[in-house]
Design an enzyme around this catalytic site. Structure first.
Site, mmCIF file in Angstrom:
data_model
loop_
_atom_site.group_PDB
_atom_site.id
_atom_site.type_symbol
_atom_site.label_atom_id
_atom_site.label_comp_id
_atom_site.label_asym_id
_atom_site.label_seq_id
_atom_site.Cartn_x
_atom_site.Cartn_y
_atom_site.Cartn_z
ATOM 1 N N VAL A 10 3.642 -19.851 43.026
ATOM 2 C CA VAL A 10 2.234 -19.565 43.268
ATOM 3 C C VAL A 10 2.164 -18.130 43.764
ATOM 4 C CG1 VAL A 10 1.499 -21.945 43.704
ATOM 5 C CG2 VAL A 10 2.358 -20.550 45.595
ATOM 6 N N SER A 11 1.015 -17.501 43.641
ATOM 7 C CA SER A 11 0.907 -16.077 43.944
ATOM 8 C C SER A 11 0.742 -15.768 45.428
ATOM 9 C CB SER A 11 -0.257 -15.463 43.168
ATOM 10 O OG SER A 11 -0.014 -15.577 41.789
ATOM 11 N N THR A 12 0.153 -16.681 46.179
ATOM 12 C CA THR A 12 -0.075 -16.414 47.600
ATOM 13 C C THR A 12 0.339 -17.614 48.433
ATOM 14 O OG1 THR A 12 -2.315 -17.327 47.721
ATOM 15 C CG2 THR A 12 -2.111 -15.033 47.001
#
Length: 194
Positions: A10-12
């Site tokens: 996931v990006s964050t």
């Protein structure tokens, strides 16, 4: 015994990978994979770089020959850049690594697999560019209406002093970025400030 790497990204740190894990677990169950051979690798970082802790650990396993299969939710979990993604898969295919993208129903190996992967990575990169264009267009409209002023000058997402303190404790730029929910570029900018 050759290992099966299940990779989630996931990006964050505010996002969850639960749906990715569930889809991959369902695929593993359907294909009756040896449970003792499965290793999970999970990152909370951008797909535009390969400098991710779990990804690098998985790469080491592939380079050593321990990992022979990589299972992902979608190919864009590996990379959001077409050229880098294609080069990565070409390298893995040359090493005899099988790559499975469960939600896209893609099982990559050989020349046909590399060709399909190049198309999928190209689409992922186009999607990312469209998202940026839509965001910029939305900001422009909001500015014309006077509803968007952007971040005030001098404000930051995190305190530069906190980044410096973490750096002095021995954390890497990637670890500081993850801890403060900022980019590595911002970390380097904070660390270079007097």
């Amino acid at each position: 015994m050759s290992l099966i790497a299940c990779y989630c990204r996931v990006s964050t740190r505010h996002q969850k990978n639960d749906s990715q894990r569930a889809e991959i677990a369902r695929w593993l169950e359907q294909t009756s994979m040896d449970r003792s051979a499965i290793r999970w690798f999970e990152d909370q970082d951008s797909g535009t770089t390969f400098q991710r802790r779990a990804f690098e650990a998985m790469q080491q396993g592939i380079a050593s020959g321990a990992i022979q299969t990589v299972v992902v939710w979608k190919l864009d979990r590996l990379s959001r850049r077409q050229r880098e993604g294609i080069n990565l898969l070409a390298d893995w295919c040359e090493r005899g690594v099988r790559v499975v993208a469960v939600t896209q129903h893609i099982d990559l190996n050989g020349a046909v697999g590399r060709m399909v992967a190049s198309v999928m990575f190209g689409l992922a990169e186009i999607e990312m560019e469209y998202r940026r264009e839509r965001q910029a267009a939305g900001i422009a409209v909001a500015k014309r209406r006077g509803a968007y002023a952007g971040r005030r000058m001098g404000t930051t997402k995190a305190k530069p002093a906190r980044a410096k303190a973490l750096h002095q404790q021995g954390l890497t730029a990637a670890e500081i970025a993850n801890a403060l929910a900022i980019t590595r570029r911002t970390v380097f900018r904070y660390l270079s400030q007097p």
